[in-house]
Design a protein around this motif. Structure first.
Motif, PDB file in Angstrom:
ATOM      1  N   GLU A 183       0.613  -1.252  -0.117  1.00 16.68           N
ATOM      2  CA  GLU A 183       0.073  -0.153   0.029  1.00 16.68           C
ATOM      3  C   GLU A 183       0.877   1.279  -0.038  1.00 16.68           C
ATOM      4  N   ASN A 184       1.880   1.431  -0.741  1.00 15.11           N
ATOM      5  CA  ASN A 184       2.982   2.298  -0.987  1.00 15.11           C
ATOM      6  C   ASN A 184       3.234   2.819   0.355  1.00 15.11           C
ATOM      7  N   ARG A 185       3.682   2.036   1.481  1.00 10.94           N
ATOM      8  CA  ARG A 185       4.204   2.538   2.629  1.00 10.94           C
ATOM      9  C   ARG A 185       5.612   1.942   2.798  1.00 10.94           C
ATOM     10  N   VAL A 186       6.617   2.683   3.385  1.00 14.30           N
ATOM     11  CA  VAL A 186       8.005   2.253   3.420  1.00 14.30           C
ATOM     12  C   VAL A 186       8.159   2.657   5.038  1.00 14.30           C
ATOM     13  N   GLN A 187       9.015   1.364   5.645  1.00 10.81           N
ATOM     14  CA  GLN A 187       9.375   1.557   7.011  1.00 10.81           C
ATOM     15  C   GLN A 187      10.862   1.942   7.105  1.00 10.81           C
ATOM     16  N   ILE A 188      11.018   3.071   7.850  1.00 11.07           N
ATOM     17  CA  ILE A 188      12.341   3.813   7.874  1.00 11.07           C
ATOM     18  C   ILE A 188      12.492   3.579   9.464  1.00 11.07           C
ATOM     19  N   VAL A 189      14.051   3.596   9.455  1.00 16.77           N
ATOM     20  CA  VAL A 189      14.649   3.695  10.972  1.00 16.77           C
ATOM     21  C   VAL A 189      15.482   4.858  11.116  1.00 16.77           C
ATOM     22  N   PHE A 190      15.222   5.533  12.103  1.00 13.71           N
ATOM     23  CA  PHE A 190      16.026   6.792  12.293  1.00 13.71           C
ATOM     24  C   PHE A 190      16.704   6.752  13.661  1.00 13.71           C
TER      25      PHE A 190
END
Length: 226
Positions: free
Chosen positions: A50-57
Motif C-alpha cells: 500500500e505504498n508504505r515504507v518503514q524507515i529507521v532513524f
C-alpha cells in the motif's frame, strides 16, 4: 491505459531503488520526530504494497543512550540516495557510514540469543552425560564447548558495546559540528580500530563454536551407530 502503466512502472522503479539503497531521505521526518541528529535521513527496512515504507532513524535519548525509531512513511515522501553520490552534507556522510554498522548491530541481539540457547542445550547435555557410566568420558568435550560458547558470548557483549559507542560518538559528533564544523571527524570514527579487531575476533570465535557444535553432533551420531 498507457498513463496507468507508466505510473505503475515508476512506482516499481522507485521501490526497487529504495530497497537497494543504504540510506534514504524522508520528507517531513524532522517535523514528525524532534531532535533527530541526522534530520530527514534514515535507513529503509521494508516496503508494503500500500505504498508504505518503514524507515529507521537513529537518535540519542536525553541520557545519551542510542535508540532506534521505526516509522512508516508514504512512498511519495521517500527518496532513494545513490551510494556513490557525493555531498558536503555531514549528516548524509554520517548516515552512510553508520548504516552498515547499525545493521550489524541489529544482528548481534538474535545471535546472542541463539548462543544462549546453544549454551543451555550443551549444559543440559553435559549434566546428563555426567550421570552416565557409558558417556561420562566425553564430559571434557562438553566442558570445552561450554567454555568456548561463554567466551563467544562475552566477546559478543563487548562487540555490542562497541557498536553502541561508535553510533553514539557519530551522532554526538554530527550535532557538535553544527556549532563547530572543524570538530567533525566522520571519516575517522572513534573506536574504529577496536571495532574492527573485536569484529574479527568475534567471527573467529563463532567459527570455533561452530566447529565444537559439529564435533558434538558427530559424537552423538557415532554413539547412535554403536
Amino acid at each position: 491505459m498507457a498513463l496507468a502503466y507508466i505510473i505503475t512502472e515508476q512506482r516499481r522503479t522507485k521501490i526497487k531503488q529504495i530497497k537497494s539503497s543504504l540510506v534514504v531521505l524522508v520528507k517531513g521526518a524532522e517535523q514528525k520526530y524532534p531532535n533527530l541528529p541526522l534530520k530527514n535521513y534514515g535507513i529503509p527496512l521494508m516496503v508494503r504494497r500500500e505504498n508504505r515504507v518503514q524507515i529507521v532513524f537513529p537518535r540519542l535519548t536525553q541520557n545519551g543512550d542510542v535508540e532506534y525509531i521505526y516509522s512508516w512513511h508514504d512512498l511519495k515522501d521517500v527518496q532513494a540516495i545513490a551510494p556513490i553520490s557525493k555531498t558536503n552534507d555531514p549528516k548524509l556522510t554520517t548516515i552512510k557510514e553508520l548504516a552498515p554498522i547499525i545493521k550489524e548491530h541489529w544482528q548481534i541481539e538474535p545471535e546472542m540469543s541463539a548462543l544462549e540457547q546453544q549454551y543451555s542445550k550443551i549444559n543440559n547435555l553435559a549434566n546428563l552425560v555426567s550421570t552416565s557410566d557409558v558417556y561420562s568420558v566425553q564430559i571434557d568435550t562438553y566442558d570445552r564447548a561450554l567454555k568456548e560458547v561463554e567466551k563467544l558470548l562475552s566477546k559478543a557483549e563487548q562487540l555490542q558495546k562497541i557498536y553502541v559507542r561508535l553510533i553514539r560518538e557519530a551522532l554526538i559528533g554530527v550535532q557538535v559540528a553544527e556549532y563547530n564544523p572543524d570538530s567533525l571527524q566522520v571519516s575517522q570514527m572513534a573506536f574504529d580500530s577496536q571495532y574492527q579487531r573485536l569484529k574479527q575476533e568475534y567471527q573467529t570465535m563463532k567459527d570455533v563454536a561452530h566447529a565444537y557444535s559439529q564435533l558434538l553432533r558427530e559424537s552423538r551420531s557415532q554413539e547412535e551407530e554403536e
